[in-house]
Design a protein around this motif. Sequence first.
Motif, PDB file in Angstrom:
ATOM      1  N   ASN A  26      38.194  -0.915 -41.189  1.00  0.00           N
ATOM      2  CA  ASN A  26      36.802  -0.803 -40.766  1.00  0.00           C
ATOM      3  C   ASN A  26      36.321  -2.088 -40.109  1.00  0.00           C
ATOM      4  O   ASN A  26      35.649  -2.055 -39.070  1.00  0.00           O
ATOM      5  CB  ASN A  26      35.906  -0.466 -41.960  1.00  0.00           C
ATOM      6  N   LEU A  27      36.633  -3.216 -40.714  1.00  0.00           N
ATOM      7  CA  LEU A  27      36.214  -4.493 -40.145  1.00  0.00           C
ATOM      8  C   LEU A  27      37.201  -4.959 -39.077  1.00  0.00           C
ATOM      9  O   LEU A  27      36.806  -5.346 -37.980  1.00  0.00           O
ATOM     10  CB  LEU A  27      36.090  -5.542 -41.248  1.00  0.00           C
TER      11      LEU A  27
ATOM     12  N   ARG B  23      35.244  -2.474 -36.002  1.00  0.00           N
ATOM     13  CA  ARG B  23      34.256  -3.403 -35.431  1.00  0.00           C
ATOM     14  C   ARG B  23      34.796  -4.067 -34.163  1.00  0.00           C
ATOM     15  O   ARG B  23      34.043  -4.381 -33.249  1.00  0.00           O
ATOM     16  CB  ARG B  23      33.862  -4.475 -36.452  1.00  0.00           C
TER      17      ARG B  23
ATOM     18  N   ASP C  25      32.253   6.314 -40.880  1.00  0.00           N
ATOM     19  CA  ASP C  25      32.294   4.860 -40.693  1.00  0.00           C
ATOM     20  C   ASP C  25      31.559   4.431 -39.428  1.00  0.00           C
ATOM     21  O   ASP C  25      31.930   3.451 -38.770  1.00  0.00           O
ATOM     22  CB  ASP C  25      33.752   4.362 -40.620  1.00  0.00           C
TER      23      ASP C  25
ATOM     24  N   ASN D 141      30.203   0.684 -38.657  1.00  0.00           N
ATOM     25  CA  ASN D 141      31.140  -0.304 -38.134  1.00  0.00           C
ATOM     26  C   ASN D 141      31.571   0.020 -36.709  1.00  0.00           C
ATOM     27  O   ASN D 141      31.718  -0.877 -35.879  1.00  0.00           O
ATOM     28  CB  ASN D 141      32.363  -0.394 -39.046  1.00  0.00           C
TER      29      ASN D 141
ATOM     30  N   THR E 109      26.678  -2.615 -38.603  1.00  0.00           N
ATOM     31  CA  THR E 109      26.979  -2.804 -40.017  1.00  0.00           C
ATOM     32  C   THR E 109      25.785  -3.451 -40.697  1.00  0.00           C
ATOM     33  O   THR E 109      25.231  -4.441 -40.198  1.00  0.00           O
ATOM     34  CB  THR E 109      28.217  -3.697 -40.181  1.00  0.00           C
TER      35      THR E 109
ATOM     36  N   THR F 274      26.251  -1.156 -45.897  1.00  0.00           N
ATOM     37  CA  THR F 274      27.463  -0.475 -45.440  1.00  0.00           C
ATOM     38  C   THR F 274      28.561  -0.641 -46.491  1.00  0.00           C
ATOM     39  O   THR F 274      28.878  -1.772 -46.877  1.00  0.00           O
ATOM     40  CB  THR F 274      27.938  -1.056 -44.093  1.00  0.00           C
TER      41      THR F 274
ATOM     42  N   GLU G 128      31.851  -0.611 -46.731  1.00  0.00           N
ATOM     43  CA  GLU G 128      33.003  -1.474 -46.508  1.00  0.00           C
ATOM     44  C   GLU G 128      32.617  -2.943 -46.444  1.00  0.00           C
ATOM     45  O   GLU G 128      33.443  -3.814 -46.737  1.00  0.00           O
ATOM     46  CB  GLU G 128      33.737  -1.063 -45.235  1.00  0.00           C
ATOM     47  N   ASN G 129      31.387  -3.213 -46.062  1.00  0.00           N
ATOM     48  CA  ASN G 129      30.888  -4.588 -46.066  1.00  0.00           C
ATOM     49  C   ASN G 129      30.871  -5.118 -47.494  1.00  0.00           C
ATOM     50  O   ASN G 129      31.405  -6.196 -47.787  1.00  0.00           O
ATOM     51  CB  ASN G 129      29.491  -4.627 -45.444  1.00  0.00           C
TER      52      ASN G 129
ATOM     53  N   ASN H 140      33.861 -13.678 -41.562  1.00  0.00           N
ATOM     54  CA  ASN H 140      33.002 -12.490 -41.574  1.00  0.00           C
ATOM     55  C   ASN H 140      31.527 -12.814 -41.790  1.00  0.00           C
ATOM     56  O   ASN H 140      30.665 -12.221 -41.143  1.00  0.00           O
ATOM     57  CB  ASN H 140      33.470 -11.517 -42.657  1.00  0.00           C
TER      58      ASN H 140
ATOM     59  N   TRP I  58      39.513  -8.051 -35.013  1.00  0.00           N
ATOM     60  CA  TRP I  58      38.186  -8.603 -35.260  1.00  0.00           C
ATOM     61  C   TRP I  58      38.244 -10.125 -35.405  1.00  0.00           C
ATOM     62  O   TRP I  58      37.398 -10.852 -34.872  1.00  0.00           O
ATOM     63  CB  TRP I  58      37.561  -7.971 -36.496  1.00  0.00           C
TER      64      TRP I  58
ATOM     65  N   LEU J   5      28.724 -10.491 -40.107  1.00  0.00           N
ATOM     66  CA  LEU J   5      28.314  -9.471 -41.073  1.00  0.00           C
ATOM     67  C   LEU J   5      27.149  -9.975 -41.902  1.00  0.00           C
ATOM     68  O   LEU J   5      27.101 -11.156 -42.272  1.00  0.00           O
ATOM     69  CB  LEU J   5      29.476  -9.121 -41.998  1.00  0.00           C
TER      70      LEU J   5
END
Length: 558
Positions: free
Chosen positions: A68-69, A73, A83, A86, A91, A95, A97-98, A153, A472, A535
């Motif tokens: 996801n990240l 992203r 998702d 993202n 995000t 979120t 996954e964050n 992040n 990312w 993030l």
Amino acid sequence: MIHTKHIPIALIIFLSALSSCNKNFLEKPPTDAIVDANFYQTDDQVLAATALLYSKVWFDYNDKASYNLGDFRAGTAYSAYNDRGNVLFNTTGDTPENGAAWRAFFIVVGQSNLAIQNIQTYAGSAVSPSIKSFAISEARFMRALAYRFLVMNWGAVPIIENNLTLLSDTTIQRNTPESVWKFITDEMRAVALDLPDEPLRPGRITKWSAEGMLARFYLTRAGVGSGGSGNRNQVFLDSAKYYADRVISLSGASLLTNYADLFLYPYDNNAESLFSLQWAFSPGAWGTQNSTPAYLAYSGDIANGDGWGGDKGATWWMMSLYDGITTTETGMEGRTLDQRLKATFMLPGAHYPEITQSIPGGSQELVFPLTGTDVNFISIKKYVTGKAEDTDGQAASQNYGHDTYMQRLAEMYLIYAEAVLGNNAATTDATALEYFNKVHTRSGLPAFEDPLTSDVIFKERIIEFAMEGMAWYDLVSLHYYNAAKAYEILNEQDREKFFVGPDQFPNPTSWTFTKTPWVDSDTRNIDANSGNFLLPIPTAELSQAPNLRKPPVDYVKK
């Protein structure tokens, strides 16, 4: 491979409770966790204490947050219906996954701290000095790597070296990115001096794992604090080159001849892997297995009661990067010249003899199906290894045993080339070009003979490591010294649906790509900017740890 039967049950119970809870990382740590002086009495017990630093503590990150990240992203892949926060680059602090990634990285930090403190305090006289030093180095390595993810992040984050100080210190606050980078680089340099040249046991880190991370750290750190000037610190670039070359020349690691073999079962701890998370097929247990393939496999037809990745696949932008894919006024067309494409994503008609596909009345070797008329998905192949029958019985629903790469030798070749390029517009350095082509030509492409530029190296990294959670962080590294370029790359991507048509089915020789006409144009592109690039700290953490709202300060090692 680390198997749960070799891990003390008390450690499993404690870490299971830890990873399943949703408490703030700054709450008081448990004081009764694995502190029995009778436990750390042998080399095997000490090594068992650090074994789960290779798996369990990373589970919440690896499960879904990693792609996801690292990929959604970044724009290398997308999900059409899930998702979307993202995928669309919005995000938020809520979120899932964050929060999962933040929690996982601080679990790694906390458990690494506990391992260091407990080994230093309770290791008995029968524990050899070399094993004690090795286990502490393992924990410091994991902690430094977790902080690399944290600072890239979320920017400023609090450095915690001793969980027990939180019992009395309620003033802890975030530390500046510059001081976080200094801390983790210093840590990894110290670790590199204490780790052995060869793995103590299969999958355990070595000196070259640490020096590989130093090459990565220094390359990124070269841009930290540049103020977006476009120039990077030359001393750090030289350090990145130095460590990358040492790993290439001295580690004994080697590139696999065939790129696809990197992800064919069983591939664990192969000659190219410098460090991998060590998952185990562990029915009845939770958190020591690799669950990610459950969310990537496009259908239950090739899975084990899961296979929930039907709406996931490569983005239009990702496909446009592959050699052999050309854009036209009406779309794209292409042939599979770059062998990494088939090993990373599935196009209609692609044949995978290593994966069994269920079909009405029986089964066959997988031929990726052609579905739809104006939308289908270039589904994800990387890390998808098939059913139990394809993996010697080592697969069940959300339970796979194959490892997750955290660093491969291929990265060292590309780090060297980028470090040599440095602040120049281009380079014709013979060694840099040779190292770049080690990676480039393995994919079946002809040698690259033009001068290397930042765009060429960036493209190579994106293709080489797509769906490995890397893209990312390449963008974050770029953002440190050239934020405008990072925003430009992100904002020019197309992240929406399209149709892929083979010239024949099966056994296609080429494909055409057409954007789905009815898709809302507002969701094809994102708006990456200084306000949403990093993030946001998860909402739950901010509500329970208000000091996270305070301005960051430089970290001073106590």
